[in-house]
Each structure stands twice: as C-alpha cells, then as structure tokens.
Write an enzyme that holds these catalytic residues in place. Structure first.
Site, PDB file in Angstrom:
ATOM      1  N   ARG A  61      -4.388  60.818 -34.336  1.00 15.73           N
ATOM      2  CA  ARG A  61      -3.197  61.595 -33.990  1.00 15.73           C
ATOM      3  C   ARG A  61      -3.180  61.905 -32.493  1.00 15.73           C
ATOM      4  NH1 ARG A  61      -2.577  67.278 -34.286  1.00 15.73           N
ATOM      5  NH2 ARG A  61      -0.395  67.919 -34.378  1.00 15.73           N
ATOM      6  N   LYS A 119     -15.157  67.789 -37.998  1.00 17.52           N
ATOM      7  CA  LYS A 119     -14.248  66.788 -38.535  1.00 17.52           C
ATOM      8  C   LYS A 119     -15.003  65.694 -39.287  1.00 17.52           C
ATOM      9  CE  LYS A 119     -10.435  63.735 -37.152  1.00 17.52           C
ATOM     10  NZ  LYS A 119      -9.530  63.388 -36.042  1.00 17.52           N
ATOM     11  N   ARG A 247      -5.955  74.845 -32.606  1.00 16.67           N
ATOM     12  CA  ARG A 247      -7.403  75.043 -32.603  1.00 16.67           C
ATOM     13  C   ARG A 247      -7.747  76.460 -33.040  1.00 16.67           C
ATOM     14  NH1 ARG A 247      -9.684  70.252 -32.856  1.00 16.67           N
ATOM     15  NH2 ARG A 247      -8.685  68.809 -31.405  1.00 16.67           N
TER      16      ARG A 247
END
Length: 250
Positions: A61, A119, A247
């Site tokens: 992304r 992640k 974030r």
C-alpha cells in the site's frame, strides 16, 4: 529447497464453486499483482490464484515495496466481481486471512495483519474495469520466517512465531479456499457479515493514533462502510482514503 505446492487440492476445493478457476505457481516474477493486471489488460479474465516463490518488485500500500523470498508467501487472487459497493473489501480479506491463520492475530486498518503491533501480513487490492464488470486482484504477502527489520516502517513478525515449522505451501493451503469463499460472500452481502469479526481483532480500537496529515486522535473502530472512525479535537472524523496512513501512539 524445492517447495511442494498444494495446487491440486486448492483447485479441488475452489473450482466447483468458481468455474474456470486455476492455480499457477511461478518461480519468480516482478509482482503477482502486476502480472495479473497485465493479463487482465490482455483480456484474460478467468479466476486465477497466482503464487510466486520470489518477487523482485513486489508492491504494498502507498507504493511501498514488499520484497519476498523463501521466508515469505506472496500470491494474488484475481477474479471478476459484480457488486455495487466495494467499500471495506480489504477488511473482509483481512478477516479471512487472520481467521485462517491464528486466533492471536489482529487487524490494523485498512489492510495489515499484526502480531503484537508488528506486521505479519499485508494486503493490496487493485481493480480493472472490463465493460460493465470489474476484475479484482487481491494480493497477499505473509512473513513466514523471521526477516530483516531494517528499512521497514513497522517491525516485522513471522507466522513461525505462532506455528513453528510452518512453511509457505502449508500457509497457502490454509488461506486459499477460505479467501475465495470470503470474497464471494462479500460480493453478495458486502461488509456486514465481517464487521463483528473485524471489531474483535481491531488492533487500533481505543488507541491514540496519528494520521499522516498530522491529525491526532483516538481510534473508535470502523463504520458500516469500513471507514476508520477517529475522535479528534475537532470531533469524530471518518477516514476512508487509501492515501492516509494511521499509526498508533501507544
């Protein structure tokens, strides 16, 4: 090391409900998403699961790189879809991926799978219009083994932390058929059937966050369209732009 991919068993599970479906594994490609988009422009519109053992120019992304090798799984599912509202498709895909892999995984809006704020997997969805129909290309990248954290905006996690010894083919076996089922369900019913499952895994809910435009606030889940709700000093703000990064601050 030669990997043994479960192409036949995936085909057997998916093909009866998705006519024309095929599974293809490539040793190396620039990007599975890019390759499927090339094929769509060339008129190849049948549903396809394209797997790459190695990507040389993978994309995430916001134009970020997603490099892949033997320590990861990268694949793209391409299929024609007919639906009026595409809002929240990435959330439904995330729910499918997380549910198929492990109960400890969380979802970070709009398209990441997290393990303890790191992640583990990313999702990239692209579409191409072909007449009145749109062809969706759903790219998924999963960190299977530990990887280098240098240069990454979010520290990486690996699936082997939760499932020691699992490899890319075994991960694909877990993901493929449920993902097709989830996307076809989304085509008919939209995001609604996935919302409760997303909320249960929402990594941002109740946390202080900062948007890429500098706005600070507290994440308050998502609405029925899949937009992120952030309570700011100016009131409740809906974030639905794919160009905004979020974030957590705690």
């Amino acid at each position: 090391m030669t990997l043994r991919w479960p192409s036949e068993s995936i085909w057997e599970a998916v093909a009866p409900d998705l006519p024309g479906f095929t599974v293809e594994v490539l040793q190396q490609i620039d990007s599975t998403n890019t390759e499927l988009m090339r094929r769509v422009r060339a008129g190849q519109l049948d549903p396809l699961l394209l797997v790459a053992e190695s990507q040389t120019a993978g994309r995430g992304r916001l134009g970020r790189d997603w490099q892949s090798d033997e320590s990861s799984l990268t694949f793209s599912l391409g299929l024609p879809l007919e639906m009026a509202d595409w809002s929240g498709l990435s959330l439904a895909v995330g729910v499918s991926v997380a549910t198929s892999l492990h109960p400890d995984l969380q979802l970070k809006w709009p398209n990441d799978v997290w393990l303890q704020d790191r992640k583990l997997a990313g999702i990239l969805i692209e579409t191409a219009s072909v007449g009145a129909m749109r062809y969706a290309v759903i790219g998924v990248g999963v960190n299977i083994a530990a990887r280098e954290a240098r240069g990454l905006s979010t520290a990486p996690a690996s699936l082997q932390e939760l499932l020691p010894g699992i490899d890319a083919p075994q991960t694909l076996q877990r993901l493929a058929a449920p993902l097709v089922e989830a996307v076809k369900r989304f085509e008919v019913l939209g995001l609604a059937p996935f919302l409760e499952m997303f909320h249960a895994r929402d990594a941002l809910a109740g946390r202080d966050v900062t948007l890429s435009d500098g706005t600070a606030g507290q994440a308050r889940g998502v609405d029925g369209s899949g937009a992120l709700l952030v309570h700011t000093s100016a009131g409740l703000r809906k974030i639905n732009s794919a160009e905004i990064s979020v974030r957590p601050r705690n």
